[in-house]
Design a protein around this motif. Structure first.
Motif, PDB file in Angstrom:
ATOM      1  N   SER A 133       0.846  -1.188   0.000  1.00  0.00           N
ATOM      2  CA  SER A 133       0.000   0.000   0.000  1.00  0.00           C
ATOM      3  C   SER A 133       0.883   1.239   0.000  1.00  0.00           C
ATOM      4  O   SER A 133       2.047   1.182   0.420  1.00  0.00           O
ATOM      5  N   PRO A 134       0.363   2.382  -0.451  1.00  0.00           N
ATOM      6  CA  PRO A 134       1.140   3.623  -0.417  1.00  0.00           C
ATOM      7  C   PRO A 134       1.578   3.938   1.015  1.00  0.00           C
ATOM      8  O   PRO A 134       0.905   3.590   1.987  1.00  0.00           O
ATOM      9  N   ALA A 135       2.726   4.585   1.141  1.00  0.00           N
ATOM     10  CA  ALA A 135       3.231   4.961   2.460  1.00  0.00           C
ATOM     11  C   ALA A 135       2.231   5.872   3.163  1.00  0.00           C
ATOM     12  O   ALA A 135       1.435   6.564   2.510  1.00  0.00           O
ATOM     13  N   PRO A 136       2.254   5.907   4.508  1.00  0.00           N
ATOM     14  CA  PRO A 136       1.313   6.755   5.260  1.00  0.00           C
ATOM     15  C   PRO A 136       1.333   8.212   4.817  1.00  0.00           C
ATOM     16  O   PRO A 136       0.303   8.871   4.783  1.00  0.00           O
ATOM     17  N   GLU A 137       2.543   8.719   4.480  1.00  0.00           N
ATOM     18  CA  GLU A 137       2.619  10.123   4.075  1.00  0.00           C
ATOM     19  C   GLU A 137       1.824  10.361   2.793  1.00  0.00           C
ATOM     20  O   GLU A 137       1.127  11.361   2.652  1.00  0.00           O
ATOM     21  N   ALA A 138       1.938   9.433   1.859  1.00  0.00           N
ATOM     22  CA  ALA A 138       1.211   9.568   0.596  1.00  0.00           C
ATOM     23  C   ALA A 138      -0.289   9.433   0.816  1.00  0.00           C
ATOM     24  O   ALA A 138      -1.090  10.132   0.190  1.00  0.00           O
ATOM     25  N   GLN A 139      -0.690   8.531   1.704  1.00  0.00           N
ATOM     26  CA  GLN A 139      -2.103   8.373   2.005  1.00  0.00           C
ATOM     27  C   GLN A 139      -2.682   9.650   2.592  1.00  0.00           C
ATOM     28  O   GLN A 139      -3.788  10.067   2.235  1.00  0.00           O
ATOM     29  N   GLU A 140      -1.936  10.244   3.510  1.00  0.00           N
ATOM     30  CA  GLU A 140      -2.400  11.477   4.130  1.00  0.00           C
ATOM     31  C   GLU A 140      -2.503  12.595   3.095  1.00  0.00           C
ATOM     32  O   GLU A 140      -3.452  13.382   3.093  1.00  0.00           O
ATOM     33  N   LYS A 141      -1.519  12.653   2.182  1.00  0.00           N
ATOM     34  CA  LYS A 141      -1.538  13.681   1.139  1.00  0.00           C
ATOM     35  C   LYS A 141      -2.762  13.516   0.256  1.00  0.00           C
ATOM     36  O   LYS A 141      -3.453  14.471  -0.071  1.00  0.00           O
ATOM     37  N   ARG A 142      -3.035  12.252  -0.147  1.00  0.00           N
ATOM     38  CA  ARG A 142      -4.209  12.002  -0.984  1.00  0.00           C
ATOM     39  C   ARG A 142      -5.490  12.363  -0.246  1.00  0.00           C
ATOM     40  O   ARG A 142      -6.432  12.893  -0.830  1.00  0.00           O
ATOM     41  N   LYS A 143      -5.550  12.085   1.033  1.00  0.00           N
ATOM     42  CA  LYS A 143      -6.721  12.400   1.834  1.00  0.00           C
ATOM     43  C   LYS A 143      -6.970  13.900   1.856  1.00  0.00           C
ATOM     44  O   LYS A 143      -8.099  14.365   1.720  1.00  0.00           O
ATOM     45  N   ARG A 144      -5.893  14.684   1.988  1.00  0.00           N
ATOM     46  CA  ARG A 144      -6.045  16.138   2.010  1.00  0.00           C
ATOM     47  C   ARG A 144      -6.514  16.645   0.656  1.00  0.00           C
ATOM     48  O   ARG A 144      -7.374  17.510   0.565  1.00  0.00           O
ATOM     49  N   VAL A 145      -5.950  16.059  -0.419  1.00  0.00           N
ATOM     50  CA  VAL A 145      -6.319  16.502  -1.757  1.00  0.00           C
ATOM     51  C   VAL A 145      -7.800  16.256  -2.013  1.00  0.00           C
ATOM     52  O   VAL A 145      -8.476  17.023  -2.679  1.00  0.00           O
ATOM     53  N   ARG A 146      -8.320  15.162  -1.490  1.00  0.00           N
ATOM     54  CA  ARG A 146      -9.711  14.793  -1.716  1.00  0.00           C
ATOM     55  C   ARG A 146     -10.652  15.445  -0.705  1.00  0.00           C
ATOM     56  O   ARG A 146     -11.817  15.065  -0.616  1.00  0.00           O
ATOM     57  N   ASP A 147     -10.178  16.368   0.055  1.00  0.00           N
ATOM     58  CA  ASP A 147     -10.986  17.031   1.079  1.00  0.00           C
ATOM     59  C   ASP A 147     -11.091  18.518   0.759  1.00  0.00           C
ATOM     60  O   ASP A 147     -10.451  19.346   1.409  1.00  0.00           O
ATOM     61  N   PRO A 148     -11.899  18.890  -0.235  1.00  0.00           N
ATOM     62  CA  PRO A 148     -11.978  20.303  -0.621  1.00  0.00           C
ATOM     63  C   PRO A 148     -12.479  21.207   0.499  1.00  0.00           C
ATOM     64  O   PRO A 148     -12.028  22.344   0.621  1.00  0.00           O
ATOM     65  N   GLU A 149     -13.400  20.707   1.325  1.00  0.00           N
ATOM     66  CA  GLU A 149     -13.899  21.537   2.405  1.00  0.00           C
ATOM     67  C   GLU A 149     -12.811  21.784   3.440  1.00  0.00           C
ATOM     68  O   GLU A 149     -12.704  22.877   4.005  1.00  0.00           O
TER      69      GLU A 149
END
Length: 203
Positions: free
Chosen positions: A10-26
């Motif tokens: 799976s993607p590293a935790p840092e990448a997961q967190e980055k993707r999560k932020r990108v997908r959180d427009p609010e």
């Protein structure tokens, strides 16, 4: 380049967190507004820049402009003032002037240099183009709010007169802070404003 996977594939935790932020427009919008409040409070309206706000919010300049079409709109979204006007005008038409007067006085008695009225007056002294842009944005926001309760054909003129009057009160009482108007109690000011604003809106 793809994110470096973890040992589990799976993607590293840092990448997961980055993707999560990108997908959180609010969440990004909240971060932008928070950064904007800080920058406007520290530098004032005229000297604050979208680029600095983006840097503090850890987003791109383009993303800020995607959420907010201009510096003026971001300012109005980030600070008290017209942002609260929609709540002030809600209710019966008969009590509109009193609600607006009370909300204005309560806000201004604890306001700082980031309030839209104060920012407009301060920027007018140093940058008239910026002041005009802010005034136009304030006018649009105010007119939209008042049109939810008023349907008179001259509502735009009345709202502009009301804004001009409150700008004058702001200048005398909260910027220059000198004279009888500045010395007036908040309750007395609210009573005077209620009477005057009623005349502007309905007479």
């Amino acid at each position: 380049m793809s994110p470096k996977p973890s040992q589990s594939g799976s993607p590293a935790p840092e990448a997961q967190e980055k993707r999560k932020r990108v997908r959180d427009p609010e969440g990004r919008r909240v971060a932008i507004i928070g950064a904007a409040r800080s920058v406007f409070a520290e530098r004032g309206y005229a000297k604050a820049t979208i680029r600095e706000i983006a840097r503090r919010a850890e987003v791109t300049h383009g993303l800020v402009m995607l959420h907010f079409s201009s510096k003026e709109q971001l300012f109005l979204a980030a600070v008290p003032g017209t942002r609260d006007l929609a709540d002030s005008v809600k209710g019966d038409v008969e009590g509109l002037a009193a609600r607006v007067a009370r909300a204005y006085v309560e806000r201004m008695e604890s306001a700082d240099s980031a309030d839209p009225f104060v920012a407009l007056l301060r920027s007018a002294a140093t940058d008239q183009d910026a002041a005009k842009a802010l005034l136009r944005a304030m006018r649009e926001e105010s007119l939209g709010a008042y049109r939810t309760v008023l349907d008179s054909p001259d509502v735009a003129e009345r709202v502009d007169l009301l804004g001009a009057y409150l700008i004058g009160v702001t200048f005398s009482r909260y910027v220059l802070a000198d004279g009888p108007l500045a010395a007036m109690s908040a309750d007395k000011l609210t009573r005077h404003l209620t009477s005057t604003l009623h005349g502007v809106l309905f007479d």
